[in-house]
Write a protein that holds these residues in place. Sequence first.
Motif, short mmCIF file in Angstrom:
data_model
loop_
_atom_site.label_atom_id
_atom_site.label_comp_id
_atom_site.label_asym_id
_atom_site.label_seq_id
_atom_site.Cartn_x
_atom_site.Cartn_y
_atom_site.Cartn_z
N ASP A 3 50.19 69.53 -0.10
CA ASP A 3 50.06 70.33 -1.31
C ASP A 3 49.73 71.76 -0.88
O ASP A 3 48.92 71.96 0.04
CB ASP A 3 48.93 69.81 -2.20
N ALA A 5 49.22 75.84 -2.71
CA ALA A 5 49.22 76.69 -3.89
C ALA A 5 50.42 77.61 -3.86
O ALA A 5 50.82 78.10 -2.80
CB ALA A 5 47.93 77.50 -3.96
N PHE A 28 54.43 69.74 -2.01
CA PHE A 28 54.17 69.99 -3.43
C PHE A 28 53.56 71.37 -3.62
O PHE A 28 52.62 71.74 -2.92
CB PHE A 28 53.24 68.92 -4.01
N LEU A 29 54.11 72.10 -4.58
CA LEU A 29 53.58 73.41 -4.93
C LEU A 29 52.65 73.23 -6.13
O LEU A 29 52.99 72.54 -7.09
CB LEU A 29 54.71 74.37 -5.28
N THR A 30 51.47 73.83 -6.02
CA THR A 30 50.46 73.65 -7.07
C THR A 30 50.12 74.97 -7.74
O THR A 30 50.22 76.04 -7.16
CB THR A 30 49.18 73.02 -6.50
N ARG A 31 49.72 74.84 -8.99
CA ARG A 31 49.20 75.96 -9.76
C ARG A 31 47.89 75.48 -10.38
O ARG A 31 47.87 74.48 -11.10
CB ARG A 31 50.19 76.37 -10.85
N ARG A 32 46.82 76.16 -10.02
CA ARG A 32 45.47 75.78 -10.47
C ARG A 32 45.17 74.32 -10.13
O ARG A 32 44.59 73.57 -10.91
CB ARG A 32 45.32 76.03 -11.96
N GLY A 33 45.64 73.89 -8.95
CA GLY A 33 45.36 72.54 -8.46
C GLY A 33 46.24 71.45 -9.02
O GLY A 33 46.07 70.28 -8.69
N ILE A 34 47.22 71.81 -9.84
CA ILE A 34 48.10 70.82 -10.46
C ILE A 34 49.50 70.97 -9.84
O ILE A 34 50.04 72.08 -9.76
CB ILE A 34 48.18 71.02 -11.98
N ARG A 35 50.08 69.85 -9.42
CA ARG A 35 51.42 69.87 -8.86
C ARG A 35 52.43 70.27 -9.94
O ARG A 35 52.48 69.65 -10.99
CB ARG A 35 51.80 68.50 -8.31
N VAL A 36 53.21 71.31 -9.64
CA VAL A 36 54.19 71.79 -10.63
C VAL A 36 55.62 71.77 -10.10
O VAL A 36 56.57 71.86 -10.88
CB VAL A 36 53.83 73.21 -11.12
N ALA A 38 58.21 70.78 -6.21
CA ALA A 38 58.23 70.24 -4.86
C ALA A 38 59.41 70.80 -4.09
O ALA A 38 60.47 71.06 -4.66
CB ALA A 38 58.31 68.72 -4.89
#
Length: 88
Positions: A3, A5, A28-36, A38
């Motif tokens: 993961d 950011a 996985f690319l995350t925004r504010r810790g949420i996967r958004v 890949a």
Amino acid sequence: MTDIAITEARNHLETIVDTAHREREPVFLTRRGIRVAAVIDSAELERLREAAEELEDIRAVDLAWEEMEQTGQTPIPWEDVKRDLGLT
């Protein structure tokens, strides 16, 4: 699985792509810790797309058989289909 950011990924795109390709594991690319999103290897994506199409075909056949059972219809023999299409 990795993961990262999105803000950090901007500076490491080449490494992310290399990791996804070499390890055949998504990054996985995350925004504010949420996967958004890949990043995955293109060959793996193609394999997944083909598998999804196969599953859709299998489901369509299952639905057709269910419909025939519910309506009391019988399948048309393959030899009849070939004859009707002029393939024999």
